[in-house]
Enzyme design. Structure first.
Site, PDB file in Angstrom:
ATOM      1  N   ASP A  62       2.179 -55.320 -18.560  1.00 28.99           N
ATOM      2  CA  ASP A  62       1.465 -56.100 -17.536  1.00 28.99           C
ATOM      3  C   ASP A  62       1.678 -57.610 -17.667  1.00 28.99           C
ATOM      4  OD1 ASP A  62       0.440 -53.680 -16.616  1.00 28.99           O
ATOM      5  OD2 ASP A  62      -1.326 -53.824 -17.906  1.00 28.99           O
ATOM      6  N   GLY A 105       2.725 -50.115 -13.517  1.00 24.42           N
ATOM      7  CA  GLY A 105       2.195 -50.641 -12.256  1.00 24.42           C
ATOM      8  C   GLY A 105       2.696 -52.063 -12.148  1.00 24.42           C
ATOM      9  N   HIS A 106       3.655 -52.280 -11.277  1.00 28.07           N
ATOM     10  CA  HIS A 106       4.284 -53.595 -11.155  1.00 28.07           C
ATOM     11  C   HIS A 106       3.850 -54.227  -9.835  1.00 28.07           C
ATOM     12  CE1 HIS A 106       7.694 -52.464 -14.186  1.00 28.07           C
ATOM     13  NE2 HIS A 106       6.485 -52.368 -14.687  1.00 28.07           N
ATOM     14  N   LYS A 128       6.077 -58.545 -14.880  1.00 28.28           N
ATOM     15  CA  LYS A 128       7.496 -58.192 -14.681  1.00 28.28           C
ATOM     16  C   LYS A 128       7.831 -57.989 -13.202  1.00 28.28           C
ATOM     17  CE  LYS A 128       6.804 -54.666 -17.416  1.00 28.28           C
ATOM     18  NZ  LYS A 128       5.455 -54.953 -17.922  1.00 28.28           N
ATOM     19  N   LYS A 137       6.505 -59.210 -10.507  1.00 28.05           N
ATOM     20  CA  LYS A 137       6.605 -60.468  -9.767  1.00 28.05           C
ATOM     21  C   LYS A 137       7.962 -61.113 -10.004  1.00 28.05           C
ATOM     22  CE  LYS A 137       5.405 -65.246  -9.641  1.00 28.05           C
ATOM     23  NZ  LYS A 137       4.508 -66.359  -9.480  1.00 28.05           N
TER      24      LYS A 137
HETATM   25  P1  GDP Z   1       3.760 -55.908 -14.698  1.00 27.69           P
HETATM   26  O1  GDP Z   1       3.323 -54.526 -15.036  1.00 27.69           O
HETATM   27  O2  GDP Z   1       4.425 -56.606 -15.832  1.00 27.69           O
HETATM   28  O3  GDP Z   1       4.599 -55.965 -13.447  1.00 27.69           O
HETATM   29  O4  GDP Z   1       2.430 -56.729 -14.408  1.00 27.69           O
HETATM   30  P2  GDP Z   1       1.170 -56.219 -13.521  1.00 27.69           P
HETATM   31  O5  GDP Z   1       1.542 -56.288 -12.100  1.00 27.69           O
HETATM   32  O6  GDP Z   1       0.636 -54.937 -14.037  1.00 27.69           O
HETATM   33  O7  GDP Z   1       0.081 -57.295 -13.929  1.00 27.69           O
HETATM   34  C1  GDP Z   1       0.278 -58.659 -13.715  1.00 27.69           C
HETATM   35  C2  GDP Z   1      -0.867 -59.166 -12.813  1.00 27.69           C
HETATM   36  O8  GDP Z   1      -0.884 -60.568 -12.842  1.00 27.69           O
HETATM   37  C3  GDP Z   1      -0.688 -58.782 -11.354  1.00 27.69           C
HETATM   38  O9  GDP Z   1      -1.931 -58.608 -10.758  1.00 27.69           O
HETATM   39  C4  GDP Z   1       0.050 -60.001 -10.777  1.00 27.69           C
HETATM   40  O10 GDP Z   1      -0.179 -60.151  -9.392  1.00 27.69           O
HETATM   41  C5  GDP Z   1      -0.623 -61.106 -11.554  1.00 27.69           C
HETATM   42  N1  GDP Z   1       0.215 -62.291 -11.816  1.00 27.69           N
HETATM   43  C6  GDP Z   1       1.537 -62.366 -12.069  1.00 27.69           C
HETATM   44  N2  GDP Z   1       1.887 -63.645 -12.357  1.00 27.69           N
HETATM   45  C7  GDP Z   1       0.770 -64.369 -12.303  1.00 27.69           C
HETATM   46  C8  GDP Z   1       0.462 -65.746 -12.533  1.00 27.69           C
HETATM   47  O11 GDP Z   1       1.319 -66.560 -12.876  1.00 27.69           O
HETATM   48  N3  GDP Z   1      -0.830 -66.127 -12.382  1.00 27.69           N
HETATM   49  C9  GDP Z   1      -1.829 -65.268 -12.018  1.00 27.69           C
HETATM   50  N4  GDP Z   1      -3.055 -65.742 -11.910  1.00 27.69           N
HETATM   51  N5  GDP Z   1      -1.570 -63.960 -11.801  1.00 27.69           N
HETATM   52  C10 GDP Z   1      -0.312 -63.528 -11.953  1.00 27.69           C
HETATM   53  P1  IMO Z   2       3.608 -51.833 -17.040  1.00 27.43           P
HETATM   54  O1  IMO Z   2       5.026 -51.426 -16.751  1.00 27.43           O
HETATM   55  C1  IMO Z   2       0.256 -51.744 -19.829  1.00 27.43           C
HETATM   56  C2  IMO Z   2      -0.202 -48.170 -22.310  1.00 27.43           C
HETATM   57  C3  IMO Z   2      -1.418 -47.287 -22.045  1.00 27.43           C
HETATM   58  C4  IMO Z   2      -1.633 -46.694 -23.418  1.00 27.43           C
HETATM   59  C5  IMO Z   2      -0.203 -46.520 -23.952  1.00 27.43           C
HETATM   60  C6  IMO Z   2       0.368 -45.117 -23.730  1.00 27.43           C
HETATM   61  O2  IMO Z   2       2.751 -51.941 -15.843  1.00 27.43           O
HETATM   62  O3  IMO Z   2       3.587 -53.035 -17.917  1.00 27.43           O
HETATM   63  P2  IMO Z   2       1.188 -43.696 -21.657  1.00 27.43           P
HETATM   64  O4  IMO Z   2       0.588 -43.480 -20.291  1.00 27.43           O
HETATM   65  O5  IMO Z   2       2.540 -44.315 -21.617  1.00 27.43           O
HETATM   66  O6  IMO Z   2       1.119 -42.456 -22.492  1.00 27.43           O
HETATM   67  O7  IMO Z   2       0.213 -44.738 -22.367  1.00 27.43           O
HETATM   68  O8  IMO Z   2       0.597 -47.447 -23.238  1.00 27.43           O
HETATM   69  N1  IMO Z   2       0.640 -48.434 -21.118  1.00 27.43           N
HETATM   70  C7  IMO Z   2       0.677 -49.598 -20.466  1.00 27.43           C
HETATM   71  N2  IMO Z   2      -0.036 -50.730 -20.654  1.00 27.43           N
HETATM   72  N3  IMO Z   2       1.223 -51.721 -18.897  1.00 27.43           N
HETATM   73  C8  IMO Z   2       1.961 -50.602 -18.717  1.00 27.43           C
HETATM   74  O9  IMO Z   2       3.036 -50.568 -17.878  1.00 27.43           O
HETATM   75  C9  IMO Z   2       1.683 -49.468 -19.486  1.00 27.43           C
HETATM   76  N4  IMO Z   2       2.185 -48.210 -19.555  1.00 27.43           N
HETATM   77  C10 IMO Z   2       1.555 -47.599 -20.555  1.00 27.43           C
HETATM   78  O10 IMO Z   2      -2.508 -48.039 -21.610  1.00 27.43           O
HETATM   79  O11 IMO Z   2      -2.270 -47.639 -24.255  1.00 27.43           O
HETATM   80 MG    MG Z   3       1.588 -53.339 -14.964  1.00 28.99          MG
END
Ligand code: GDP
Ligand code: IMO
Ligand code: MG
Length: 423
Positions: free
Chosen positions: A13, A40-41, A16, A18
């Site tokens: 999270d 979840g991206h 990535k 973005k």
């Molecule tokens: P990913 O899994 O690495 O793609 O990241 P996620 O989408 O799960 O979580 C990142 C969260 O931070 C999302 O809700 C994005 O919209 C938000 N986000 C990304 N970059 C920024 C930033 O620079 N500032 C803020 N406030 N939010 C951000």
């Molecule tokens: P993105 O791509 C954050 C975490 C789960 C748990 C552990 C194992 O959005 O960054 P799993 O479902 O793979 O058996 O879970 O890994 N986890 C993540 N945490 N971002 C993710 O993906 C994750 N995918 C799995 O919360 O601790």
């Molecule tokens: Mg994510």
């Protein structure tokens, strides 16, 4: 041409999705190489917020081809919902999304096995997203799995039944209270399989290597983060794939000498969702502020993410394992308003100070050593140029660069595509 990699350096999270969206304009092909719908991206642009699960984050750009690589595990049911969510955008999915025949299938019983395994662990549970990731990769390495290419076989249903029946016996073995209607889950699964079969399946390693020969540029999109890597993460509190750079080679069939830039994505602080050690975790008002301002709730499960200060010991380890060449610092805007920022630069490990990420980072073994940096008050979300950022922010970035010995190329100051500043 070569391949650039984009990877999360923390516990997932990092932002990535973005950054893949921001960078896609410069690439012909975007390819996911591991993980599955546990990811979840999030992408935000033109007032739209969208969360992708298995589909690469380049899908919104007209000129890019998106590939789900052999290292990915796919759940047809989640994928069908993902496609439905994209309908309103009128994307020509069939020509823009290609799926590797060698990617493995998540069956409904894999999800049930995930739930049974977690329930049986009690307090020691991993905190899995319960999407069937672990059991599916176990079947892959156990040489029992079913792959996308198997959907093209006449006897797919028989193969499915044999594996599902085996899973059923394993679920019973766990002897936990699990309520489910397998028939209903299977109806949903086979309906989703028909949708999946309308897409194009390819031998993606061949496609990608031919594309490279033809001079096409490729961006490989990682899921999860380095500290969730099955080998290098905080085992057993990890996911079941190689989230680090080497995973892109095995997950796409790309040779290591074809990899050029490695973009390391990290948050200006640290978060973690699920169980497992987290040395810089905060349990006070500062952590609550990060969670609130950063809206730190899982994009897949909605669970609250644990928050803490930036951990340079862990980041340095991730930079090393991945061979990161450029850093992207996300969510700098969330730290506005903190008078003082703490940064962990070493661990006290079994009484001795170390900068090395040790085998065991449970609280009884590790105590973080912090340095303090002056914070900034200004709201960063409207800033467009690096020079306009507060001096304290630039000091924070310079300190990170000095400690990690890799340049920070981009800082992100908000979730939108446009809130991205090149340094
Ligand atoms: P990913 O899994 O690495 O793609 O990241 P996620 O989408 O799960 O979580 C990142 C969260 O931070 C999302 O809700 C994005 O919209 C938000 N986000 C990304 N970059 C920024 C930033 O620079 N500032 C803020 N406030 N939010 C951000
Ligand atoms: P993105 O791509 C954050 C975490 C789960 C748990 C552990 C194992 O959005 O960054 P799993 O479902 O793979 O058996 O879970 O890994 N986890 C993540 N945490 N971002 C993710 O993906 C994750 N995918 C799995 O919360 O601790
Ligand atoms: Mg994510």
């Amino acid at each position: 041409m070569t391949v650039d990699l984009l990877l999360g350096l923390q516990w997932g999270d990092e932002g990535k999705g973005k950054i893949v969206d921001v960078l896609t304009a410069g690439y012909d092909i975007i390819a996911r190489f591991q993980g599955g719908p546990n990811a979840g991206h999030t992408l935000e642009f033109d007032g739209i917020k969208h969360v992708l699960r298995t589909i690469p984050s380049g899908i919104f750009h007209k000129n890019s081809v998106n590939i789900i690589g052999n290292g990915v595990v796919m759940d047809p049911v989640v994928f069908q919902k993902e496609l439905e969510g994209l309908e309103k955008f009128n994307i020509d999915i069939k020509s823009r999304l290609l799926i590797s025949r060698k990617a493995h299938l998540i069956l409904p019983t894999h999800r049930l096995l995930d739930a049974a395994s977690e329930a049986s662990k009690g307090k020691a549970k991993i905190g899995s997203t319960l999407k069937g990731i672990g059991p599916t990769y176990m079947d892959k390495t156990g040489r029992n799995g079913l792959r996308i290419g198997d959907l093209e076989l006449d006897n797919f249903k028989e193969l499915y039944r044999a594996l599902a029946d085996k899973h059923q016996a394993m679920i019973d073995f766990y002897n936990v209270d699990l309520q489910y209607d397998l028939e209903e889950l299977e109806t949903e699964f086979f309906e989703a399989v028909e949708v999946l079969k309308t897409l194009t399946f390819i031998d993606s390693e061949e496609y990608l290597n031919q594309a490279m020969k033809a001079g096409k540029s490729i961006l490989a999109e990682g899921a999860q983060g380095s500290l969730l890597d099955i080998d290098f993460g905080t085992y057993p509190f990890v996911t079941s794939s190689n989230t680090t750079a080497a995973g892109a080679c095995t997950g796409l069939g790309i040779a290591p000498n074809k990899v050029k830039e490695v973009f390391g994505i990290f948050k200006a602080y640290t978060t973690r969702v699920g169980s497992g050690p987290f040395p810089t975790e905060l349990f006070d008002e500062d952590g609550a502020t990060m969670a609130r301002v950063g809206n730190e709730f899982g994009s897949v499960t909605g669970r609250a993410r644990r928050c803490g200060w930036l951990d340079l010991v862990a980041l340095k380890y991730a930079v090393q394992v991945n061979g990161v060449t450029q850093l992207y610092m996300m969510k700098g805007d969330v730290l506005s308003g903190f008078e003082t920022l703490k940064v962990c630069t070493a661990y006290k490990y079994k009484g001795e100070e170390t900068k090395h990420f040790p085998y065991n980072i449970e609280p009884e073994n590790v105590e973080p050593v912090f340095v303090e940096k002056k914070g900034w008050a200004a709201d960063l979300t409207g800033i467009k140029e690096y020079d306009q950022l507060p001096a304290e922010f630039k000091d924070y970035v310079a300190f990170i660069e000095q400690e990690l010995e890799v340049p920070v190329k981009v800082v992100s100051v908000g979730p939108d595509r446009t809130q991205t500043i090149y340094k």
